[in-house]
Design a protein around this motif. Structure first.
Motif, PDB file in Angstrom:
ATOM      1  N   LEU A  64     -58.399  -9.628 -27.133  1.00 30.31           N
ATOM      2  CA  LEU A  64     -56.979  -9.735 -27.480  1.00 30.31           C
ATOM      3  C   LEU A  64     -56.445  -8.382 -27.901  1.00 30.31           C
ATOM      4  O   LEU A  64     -55.254  -8.101 -27.832  1.00 30.31           O
ATOM      5  CB  LEU A  64     -56.781 -10.752 -28.606  1.00 30.31           C
ATOM      6  CG  LEU A  64     -57.172 -12.193 -28.264  1.00 30.31           C
ATOM      7  CD1 LEU A  64     -57.064 -13.074 -29.498  1.00 30.31           C
ATOM      8  CD2 LEU A  64     -56.275 -12.731 -27.155  1.00 30.31           C
ATOM      9  N   SER A  65     -57.343  -7.528 -28.398  1.00 26.82           N
ATOM     10  CA  SER A  65     -57.037  -6.156 -28.772  1.00 26.82           C
ATOM     11  C   SER A  65     -58.377  -5.450 -28.875  1.00 26.82           C
ATOM     12  O   SER A  65     -59.424  -6.040 -28.620  1.00 26.82           O
ATOM     13  CB  SER A  65     -56.301  -6.109 -30.113  1.00 26.82           C
ATOM     14  OG  SER A  65     -57.197  -6.329 -31.185  1.00 26.82           O
ATOM     15  N   ARG A 120     -59.725  -4.699 -31.559  1.00 31.03           N
ATOM     16  CA  ARG A 120     -60.413  -5.209 -32.740  1.00 31.03           C
ATOM     17  C   ARG A 120     -60.693  -6.698 -32.665  1.00 31.03           C
ATOM     18  O   ARG A 120     -61.588  -7.195 -33.353  1.00 31.03           O
ATOM     19  CB  ARG A 120     -59.568  -4.910 -33.983  1.00 31.03           C
ATOM     20  CG  ARG A 120     -59.489  -3.417 -34.325  1.00 31.03           C
ATOM     21  CD  ARG A 120     -58.380  -3.134 -35.329  1.00 31.03           C
ATOM     22  NE  ARG A 120     -58.440  -4.037 -36.454  1.00 31.03           N
ATOM     23  CZ  ARG A 120     -57.471  -4.225 -37.353  1.00 31.03           C
ATOM     24  NH1 ARG A 120     -56.346  -3.547 -37.230  1.00 31.03           N
ATOM     25  NH2 ARG A 120     -57.613  -5.077 -38.339  1.00 31.03           N
ATOM     26  N   THR A 121     -59.899  -7.427 -31.888  1.00 28.71           N
ATOM     27  CA  THR A 121     -60.000  -8.889 -31.914  1.00 28.71           C
ATOM     28  C   THR A 121     -60.347  -9.431 -30.525  1.00 28.71           C
ATOM     29  O   THR A 121     -59.728  -9.046 -29.538  1.00 28.71           O
ATOM     30  CB  THR A 121     -58.675  -9.494 -32.401  1.00 28.71           C
ATOM     31  OG1 THR A 121     -58.341  -8.913 -33.673  1.00 28.71           O
ATOM     32  CG2 THR A 121     -58.782 -10.995 -32.558  1.00 28.71           C
ATOM     33  N   LEU A 144     -61.886 -13.115 -28.282  1.00 32.88           N
ATOM     34  CA  LEU A 144     -62.398 -14.478 -28.198  1.00 32.88           C
ATOM     35  C   LEU A 144     -63.609 -14.450 -27.268  1.00 32.88           C
ATOM     36  O   LEU A 144     -63.656 -13.655 -26.339  1.00 32.88           O
ATOM     37  CB  LEU A 144     -61.325 -15.423 -27.631  1.00 32.88           C
ATOM     38  CG  LEU A 144     -60.011 -15.466 -28.409  1.00 32.88           C
ATOM     39  CD1 LEU A 144     -59.000 -16.359 -27.690  1.00 32.88           C
ATOM     40  CD2 LEU A 144     -60.261 -15.999 -29.822  1.00 32.88           C
ATOM     41  N   ILE A 185     -64.409 -16.288 -32.370  1.00 30.42           N
ATOM     42  CA  ILE A 185     -63.486 -15.167 -32.510  1.00 30.42           C
ATOM     43  C   ILE A 185     -64.154 -14.066 -33.324  1.00 30.42           C
ATOM     44  O   ILE A 185     -64.841 -14.330 -34.303  1.00 30.42           O
ATOM     45  CB  ILE A 185     -62.161 -15.626 -33.182  1.00 30.42           C
ATOM     46  CG1 ILE A 185     -61.183 -14.471 -33.319  1.00 30.42           C
ATOM     47  CG2 ILE A 185     -62.419 -16.267 -34.541  1.00 30.42           C
ATOM     48  CD1 ILE A 185     -59.783 -14.894 -33.771  1.00 30.42           C
ATOM     49  N   HIS A 226     -63.184 -10.482 -35.269  1.00 32.11           N
ATOM     50  CA  HIS A 226     -62.110  -9.608 -35.740  1.00 32.11           C
ATOM     51  C   HIS A 226     -62.744  -8.460 -36.526  1.00 32.11           C
ATOM     52  O   HIS A 226     -63.474  -8.697 -37.487  1.00 32.11           O
ATOM     53  CB  HIS A 226     -61.142 -10.406 -36.614  1.00 32.11           C
ATOM     54  CG  HIS A 226     -60.048  -9.582 -37.221  1.00 32.11           C
ATOM     55  ND1 HIS A 226     -59.109  -8.922 -36.477  1.00 32.11           N
ATOM     56  CD2 HIS A 226     -59.764  -9.291 -38.523  1.00 32.11           C
ATOM     57  CE1 HIS A 226     -58.287  -8.267 -37.270  1.00 32.11           C
ATOM     58  NE2 HIS A 226     -58.664  -8.484 -38.512  1.00 32.11           N
ATOM     59  N   PHE A 231     -62.319  -4.710 -38.636  1.00 37.05           N
ATOM     60  CA  PHE A 231     -61.323  -3.982 -39.433  1.00 37.05           C
ATOM     61  C   PHE A 231     -61.918  -2.671 -39.942  1.00 37.05           C
ATOM     62  O   PHE A 231     -63.117  -2.450 -39.817  1.00 37.05           O
ATOM     63  CB  PHE A 231     -60.804  -4.841 -40.602  1.00 37.05           C
ATOM     64  CG  PHE A 231     -61.861  -5.394 -41.505  1.00 37.05           C
ATOM     65  CD1 PHE A 231     -62.481  -6.600 -41.225  1.00 37.05           C
ATOM     66  CD2 PHE A 231     -62.246  -4.722 -42.655  1.00 37.05           C
ATOM     67  CE1 PHE A 231     -63.462  -7.120 -42.056  1.00 37.05           C
ATOM     68  CE2 PHE A 231     -63.206  -5.237 -43.497  1.00 37.05           C
ATOM     69  CZ  PHE A 231     -63.832  -6.435 -43.189  1.00 37.05           C
TER      70      PHE A 231
END
Lengths: 394, 394, 394
Positions: A344-345, A347-348, A350, A390, A392, A394
Motif C-alpha cells: 500500500l506504501s 511502509r504498509t 497486505l 498487514i 506497518h 515506522f
C-alpha cells in the motif's frame, strides 16, 4: 540524535497438523484396528508473519577522521497480545566503532551462519512460508540443545545460538571492497572456569557452553549476491563426564535478479557432534547431520510481489548397523510455500501466504502452531497453514 | 514519525478495611465473646490514582485515497517503584487500517463492554474513587475467572477479558455519522483444537477459553453522550467435563453536560454462566448475576473540577430454595466517592479523592489496598481510602 | 517534549578470584596435606564498566510563576546480551514539582546516603575499579538483607535500599543557596498493618521492612565539594518475634580540584542493628559495623583521564569475649584500582581499568565476576580483574 523505528505486523493465521496411524494388523496383534488420523489445529491473531514485529532505538555519532560510533537496540514485540513490550533487546543490542578498517561490533547480534538462511529465503524466515532449513535448525532438543525456561513476556536470549548470539565481538569488512563483504564473530560462553578443574563445583558443569565462532564471506554486485558461512556453536559441555556437544554449520546461498524474476537458492549442512575426552569402548553417540536445500522465486507484479519457495531437509542419524535388525529410515521433510504481498506504501503492506510441510520417517516439522499428536501410535504427516495480514513499519 | 507519549501519576494513598465479628452468644455456644473488629490498613506511594501511568508509541501514515495505516503501542508503568517499565504493551497494542469504511483494528485493545464503565465514571475507574461496577466486575475468581500467575514486573495479559482483550479484531464505524458511533469486536481464544476431540491431550482442556465477542453502539452530540454495549467472554471451557463458563455483560451509560454541572449515569448487568453439555440431574451451578448502578457528577470550579459519584452493586447467586433452611442473603455493596482536581496546566494536575465502600452479606469490595481479614469469624464491612497526588502527562 | 537518552557501554572484562588453603598439619591431624590454592575465573563481554548502560525518557514542563513539573524514567539495560531491555525503570522513575521552594520528587530514586559513595569515587562505582565501600555495603545477606528472587531479564527493585529506594518522597533544596545543597528522603515500606496486631496473618510478618529515612547536606563551590549524609534502612521486621533489623549509615565525602590533579576522599560508617522488643537474657545478636575509607585521584592528560583509587573496609562483628577461646579476627579488605579513559568525543570514550582486592580474615569481596571457592577449607584471598571497553552515550 536517536532514531526510533519499528514494525507492527499482525495476521490472521491458521495451522493444522495431521498425524496418521501407520500400524495395521500383524501376526502378533491380528485384531489391531487402525485409528486413522488425528488433527491438531489452531487459528489465531499472530504477529510478524511477514516482517518480525519490533521496536528499536539506534543512532550514529560522527567522531571525525572517518571514525564513527553507533548503537542499535532492537526489541521483539508481540503486538497481537501486547504481552511482550520492550522487555528485552533480544533482536539486537550492539555498540560499534567503525572506520576505514571496517566495523567492530560488541553485543548481541545475528550469527554469521544465520544470514544465508534468511537472506536467500523469499519469505525471509517469517510466517508459515519460512523455509525448512530454518525450522529444522531452530528446533530445540532435536537439534540445537535445550530451550531456556520461558518467562511470561520476557523473550529469553539463552538456549540457542542458531539465530543470534549474546556477548559477541564481531568484525565486519568495510563496505568499499568492490562488492566483497564479510564478517568474523566470536561470542563468549561467560562460564566460570575453575583451576584446578576438580574444584568445579557442580557435576553438570557447562563451561564453554554458549560459545560461538563463525564467519561469513560474500560477493554482491549488480543482480548477483552469493555468500558462504561457517560457524561452530557449543551447546553443551560437561567437565566431569568429559563431553562437549557442538553444532557446526556450513551453508552457501545465492540470489540472482533477472528483473521480471528473482531466483534464490541455498544449501546448508549442519552437524550436531558429541566429542568425548575418552571415546567410549562401543563408540559414542553418533553425529546427527542435517542437510537442507532451498529454491525460491519472487515475481514483482505492479505494487505487489509473488513469492514461492520449495525447501527440503534430511536428518542423518548415522546409526550403526545392527545384525538382523532393519535399518530405521532417516527422517526427512519437504515444504512448498506460496504467497503474495501487496504494498500500500513503502511502509504498509497486505500479504497472504499458504504453505504445506510433508514429513516422512518420523520428522515432525510444522508450518507453526500446535505440535503433531504423536502419542497413541500416531506418526506426523502433513502440516498446513496460512497467514493473512498487514505489516506497518515506522 | 512516531509520537512518544505518556503519563506519570504519583500519589500518597491510604487504604483501610475493617471487618467485624457479627457473631454473638447462642444457645449452643452461650459463652461466645464477640471479638469486635479488625482493621487491615496500608499507606503507600501509589501510581495512576488520577490517570493510569503509561508510556506509549503511536503514529499514523497517510496512504492516499482516504486510507491510513496507524499503530498504537502503550505500556502500563509503575513510576512509584520503577518495577514495571515498558515490559509489555498490555494497555494497548494495535495496528489499524482506516478509511471511509471505518477502522479495522488488530491486536490488544479495550473491550467494547468496558468503555461504558469508565467513560461514564467521573473518576474514570482510577484511584480510590473507582466505581463499584468496575471493582466487582474486575474481581477475579469471584466473578471473572482465575487470575494469571504473577511475574515480577511483567503485567499479565491473560486471565480476564473484562477491561481489555488480546488477539482481537475490531471494527469501528467511521466518525462522520452525525454523532452515531459504534464498534464490533472478536477476540480469538487461540486454543488448540483436536479432531477427533477425544485426542485432546489434557483433561483440563480449555479450548475456547479467552474468546470474546462484543459490540457497542452510541450517540454523542452536543451535551449528550449515551451508549449501550453487550459482550460475551468465555472464561473457562472443559472438553471432558463438558462445561463452558461465560460472563455475559450488558450495560448502558450516559452523560449530559449542563455546563455548570455534568451528570453521569450507568446501569450494568453481568451474568456468570456455567453451560453444561449434559445438564446435571439435580441442576448445575446456578448463574451468578451482578447488577450495578452508577450516578456521578462533575462541577468545574475555575481551574479545578469537583468530582463525586455514588455506585452500588448487588450479586444474585440464584440459590435454590432448601426446605427448612433460611435463604442466605445475597452480597451487596455501595460506595461514595468525592474528589477535587486542580489543573496547574493542561498536562499537570494536583488531585485529592476520598471514598468509602460499605459491604453487606459477605461482599468484600475495597477501595484498593489490603483485603479484608475474613478468617477467625470476621465479616467484611467498610473500606475507606484517600489519594493525594500529582498527574503529569507528556 | 520528551528527551530520549541513554548509554551503551560494553567491555571485555576478566575476573579471577583465588582462595588458599590456610590449614597445615596439627597435633590432631598430623598428616594434613595443604591443598594449595584454587582459582575461579571468568572472561566476558560486560556492560556498564565505565558508565552504567541505560535507556531513559525525561522531560520538563514550565508551569509559569517559577513552577515546573518534570519526569524522569530511566531503565537499566544489558547491551552485552540484550536480555534486559526497558523492562523496568529501576534506575530512576520520578515525577517532580519544583519552584523557588526547591523540588518535591516522588517515586524511585537514589538514596541520600548512596551519593557520597559514588560521587567521590574516581571510578563512579562502575566496573572493576568500584570502591570497596560500595562493594561491602551492597553485599546481600552479609550486610544488606536478603536479595530478591531473580526473574530473567527483569531487574528487581526490592531487596535492598542501599543504592536506590522505591516509593519515596524526596525534598531537594533549591539550587541558588551559595553552594549549599541538600535533600531529605522518606520511603514507604508499603506493608499492611493489622490492628489489633495479633490479627497479623503471617508469622514472618515484615511490617515496616523497606522503609528508608535519610538526608544529605553539602557545599560545592569552586574546586571544593564536600557532603555529609545519614540514612536508616529497615531491612527486616518481625511482629511475632519482636525484632527489627536496620542498617544505619553515616558518610562524609569530599573532592578538591587542583587543576592538574583532582583528589577524592570518603569515610563511611554503617551499622547493621537488630533491635529486640524484649532483649534476650544472654544479649541479642551483636551489631555488625562496617567502616570504609576511600582515597582517589584523577589526572587529566589531553583528551584522556588517568584514574586511581585506594579503598579499604573493615567489618566489626562486635563479638563477645568467650573464656579460653581466642577472639576471631574481624574480616577486612583493601583494594587498589587504576585506569585510563580516552575520550573520542564528549559522548564516546575508550577505557581500561585494572584492580586488585586483598581479603583478610574471611572477607570475600571481589572485583566482580565469580565468587571465591570457600568449600573444602579454602579461604578467600585476592581477586583481580580488568575492563577494556567502549562507552557511547546518546
Amino acid at each position: 540524535s536517536v532514531t526510533l523505528f519499528g514494525v507492527v505486523d499482525a495476521s490472521i493465521s491458521g495451522y493444522s497438523s495431521t498425524s496418521r496411524d501407520l500400524n495395521g494388523a500383524t501376526f502378533l496383534n491380528p485384531f489391531y484396528v487402525n485409528k486413522g488420523s488425528v488433527k491438531a489445529s489452531r487459528r489465531e491473531l499472530a504477529n510478524g508473519a511477514y516482517n518480525s514485529s519490533r521496536l528499536g532505538f539506534r543512532g550514529t555519532e560522527d567522531l571525525g577522521g572517518g571514525l564513527a560510533a553507533s548503537f542499535w537496540l532492537e526489541a521483539p514485540i508481540t503486538n497481537d497480545d501486547g504481552q511482550t513490550g520492550v522487555s528485552t533487546f533480544a533482536r539486537r543490542s550492539t555498540v560499534s566503532l567503525s572506520g576505514g578498517f571496517g566495523e567492530l561490533r560488541l553485543g548481541r547480534d545475528y550469527t554469521a551462519t544465520f544470514w544465508n538462511d534468511t537472506v536467500f529465503d523469499p519469505f525471509g524466515t517469517n510466517g508459515v512460508g519460512t523455509n525448512l532449513i530454518f525450522t529444522a535448525n531452530a528446533g530445540f532438543n532435536a537439534f540445537n540443545g535445550t530451550a531456556a525456561t520461558p518467562v511470561v513476556g520476557v523473550p529469553s536470549v539463552t538456549g540457542s545460538n542458531y539465530v543470534r548470539t549474546s556477548n559477541s565481538i564481531g568484525y565486519f569488512l568495510p563496505p568499499n571492497l568492490g562488492g566483497f563483504y564479510g564478517q568474523l564473530q566470536y561470542a563468549f560462553s561467560e562460564k566460570t572456569k575453575y583451576s584446578p578443574g576438580l574444584a568445579t563445583p557442580d557435576v553438570a558443569n557447562n563451561s564453554r557452553q554458549g560459545r560461538y565462532v563463525g564467519g561469513r564471506f560474500g560477493y554482491a554486485n549488480g543482480p548477483l549476491d552469493v555468500a558462504i558461512a561457517y560457524g561452530s556453536s557449543t551447546i553443551g559441555d560437561q567437565y566431569y563426564v568429559g563431553t562437549t556437544n557442538k553444532v557446526n554449520t556450513l551453508n552457501l546461498g545465492a540470489s540472482y535478479d533477472f528483473g521480471p524474476v528473482k531466483l534464490f537458492g541455498e544449501v546448508s549442512r549442519a552437524k550436531n557432534k558429541l566429542d568425548y575426552e575418552t571415546e567410549p569402548f562401543l563408540g559414542g553417540r553418533p553425529d546427527i547431520d542435517l542437510t537442507g536445500y532451498l529454491l525460491g522465486v519472487t515475481v514483482p507484479v505492479g505494487a505487489g510481489l509473488i513469492r514461492a519457495s520449495y525447501s527440503a531437509v534430511k536428518y542423518d542419524n548415522n546409526q550403526q548397523e545392527v545384525l538382523f535388525q532393519p535399518r530405521i529410515a532417516d527422517p526427512k521433510a519437504n515444504k512448498l510455500a506460496i504467497g503474495y504481498v501487496h504494498n500500500l506504501s513503502k511502509r504498509t503492506a497486505l500479504y497472504a501466504t499458504i504453505a504445506r510441510v510433508s514429513n516422512k520417517n518420523g520428522a515432525a516439522l510444522t508450518v507453526g502452531g500446535p505440535s503433531f499428536v504423536t502419542s497413541g501410535g500416531f506418526t506426523p504427516k502433513t502440516s498446513t497453514g496460512y497467514d493473512f495480514g498487514i505489516r506497518h513499519a515506522f
